[in-house]
Enzyme design. Structure first.
Site, PDB file in Angstrom:
ATOM      1  N   ASN A 149      90.178  57.637  -7.609  1.00 38.03           N
ATOM      2  CA  ASN A 149      90.839  56.431  -8.115  1.00 38.03           C
ATOM      3  C   ASN A 149      92.302  56.694  -8.476  1.00 38.03           C
ATOM      4  O   ASN A 149      93.182  55.876  -8.180  1.00 38.03           O
ATOM      5  CB  ASN A 149      90.097  55.894  -9.335  1.00 38.03           C
ATOM      6  CG  ASN A 149      88.865  55.083  -8.973  1.00 38.03           C
ATOM      7  OD1 ASN A 149      88.806  54.472  -7.909  1.00 38.03           O
ATOM      8  ND2 ASN A 149      87.881  55.081  -9.847  1.00 38.03           N
ATOM      9  N   HIS A 154      92.291  52.218  -7.100  1.00 39.04           N
ATOM     10  CA  HIS A 154      90.944  51.702  -7.348  1.00 39.04           C
ATOM     11  C   HIS A 154      90.395  50.915  -6.161  1.00 39.04           C
ATOM     12  O   HIS A 154      89.177  50.844  -5.974  1.00 39.04           O
ATOM     13  CB  HIS A 154      90.952  50.823  -8.598  1.00 39.04           C
ATOM     14  CG  HIS A 154      91.084  51.608  -9.870  1.00 39.04           C
ATOM     15  ND1 HIS A 154      90.007  52.116 -10.549  1.00 39.04           N
ATOM     16  CD2 HIS A 154      92.182  52.005 -10.574  1.00 39.04           C
ATOM     17  CE1 HIS A 154      90.415  52.772 -11.623  1.00 39.04           C
ATOM     18  NE2 HIS A 154      91.729  52.710 -11.665  1.00 39.04           N
ATOM     19  N   GLU A 184      80.268  55.297 -10.925  1.00 43.51           N
ATOM     20  CA  GLU A 184      79.979  56.005  -9.679  1.00 43.51           C
ATOM     21  C   GLU A 184      78.570  56.582  -9.660  1.00 43.51           C
ATOM     22  O   GLU A 184      78.244  57.403  -8.794  1.00 43.51           O
ATOM     23  CB  GLU A 184      80.998  57.123  -9.455  1.00 43.51           C
ATOM     24  CG  GLU A 184      80.912  58.310 -10.398  1.00 43.51           C
ATOM     25  CD  GLU A 184      81.704  58.136 -11.682  1.00 43.51           C
ATOM     26  OE1 GLU A 184      82.118  59.155 -12.251  1.00 43.51           O
ATOM     27  OE2 GLU A 184      81.903  56.985 -12.115  1.00 43.51           O
TER      28      GLU A 184
END
Length: 290
Positions: A149, A154, A184
């Site tokens: 990220n 993102h 995640e």
């Protein structure tokens, strides 16, 4: 809060978590005014309702269309009446499906959300106990996802999550359940699966992810924790065991799976039949280095 969403299938929605007393614990989005479609799903802990997830979708657009069609009926007669009868009903059913979808699925990946995991697990545990077969879990997450990220943005991280979930869903059985646990992290509930089968699947998924091009210029890998669920165990206890195994896999270098051990299991008092509880070895699988 991270599991709540304010958009589903392109439609603005409002979601709120209520405790058992009906008090709001967390919410996201703007509560729609009437008219609206509301769906409330129970949140379970070891089979006991501890709260509710409520999703609301505005029907304002549908209401306006209905008024317009009512005017059309007044002007156009019979043919317009047929359209008036069918079109709003279809729109209402679509809004209802969206509310149900959001209550059960993660909008980003399309997989089941964490709120559904408890009821699915309870259902599978009942079947496993009734027919005397094994139930197992795989708990995994993406290695160094924060770095993905931070370096790639993102939007790329979201793309990795979607691609990864599709890859995993395509390589498990139709009888298995893939859940986006949060962030995640993902959970797979494996019906009719013993520990040896779970080991093989964990390695298969680890290998497929490592060999897949996610468009970042560097490999994406996952670490996994696996466990076999004893009869009548709760989802929380089994996830705790698999999570502890995942933590060891991370500490051992990532891109591998580890298996739950006796120390991961919650204390259940004296073993049955006077037997002494044995402690299995810690089991790691390391990816081969080229």
């Amino acid at each position: 809060q991270g599991l709540l969403h304010q958009d589903a299938l392109g439609t603005p929605v409002y979601q709120a978590v209520f405790n058992a007393d009906g008090e709001i614990v967390a919410d996201r989005g703007t509560p729609p005014l009437l008219p609206r479609q509301t769906h409330r799903a129970p949140l379970l802990d070891a089979g006991v309702i501890v709260g509710y997830l409520e999703s609301r979708v505005s029907l304002d657009t549908l209401f306006r269309q209905t008024l317009a069609l009512a005017l059309l009926v007044a002007i156009g007669g019979g043919l317009a009446l047929i359209v008036f009868d069918l079109f709003p009903l279809q729109q209402l059913r679509l809004a209802e499906r969206k509310a149900y979808y959001l209550a059960e699925h993660d909008p980003l990946t399309g997989q089941l959300n964490r709120y559904m995991a408890e009821s699915v697990f309870a259902q599978e545990m009942k079947r496993a106990s009734r027919y005397d077969y094994r139930l197992s879990l795989i708990f995994f997450d993406i290695d160094h996802f924060k770095t993905i990220n931070d370096v790639h943005g993102h939007h790329k991280g979201d793309r990795v999550l979607r691609q990864l979930s599709r890859l995993v869903a395509q390589n498990i059985r139709a009888s298995d359940w893939l859940v986006r646990w949060g962030g995640e992290e993902f959970l797979i509930i494996l019906a009719h699966t013993d520990l040896n089968m779970t080991r093989k699947l964990a390695e298969k998924l680890r290998h497929f992810v490592e060999c897949t091009d996610f468009g970042l210029g560097t490999p994406v890998t996952i670490s996994l924790g696996i466990c076999s669920c004893p009869p009548h165990a709760s989802l929380q206890d089994c996830v705790r065991q698999a999570d502890a195994a995942l933590y060891r896999a991370k500490n051992a270098g990532r891109n591998q799976w580890a298996e739950a051990v006796a120390d991961d299991a919650p204390s259940t008092g004296t073993p049955d039949s006077g037997e002494t509880a044995s402690r299995p070895e810690i089991f790691f699988h390391h990816a081969e280095k080229s």
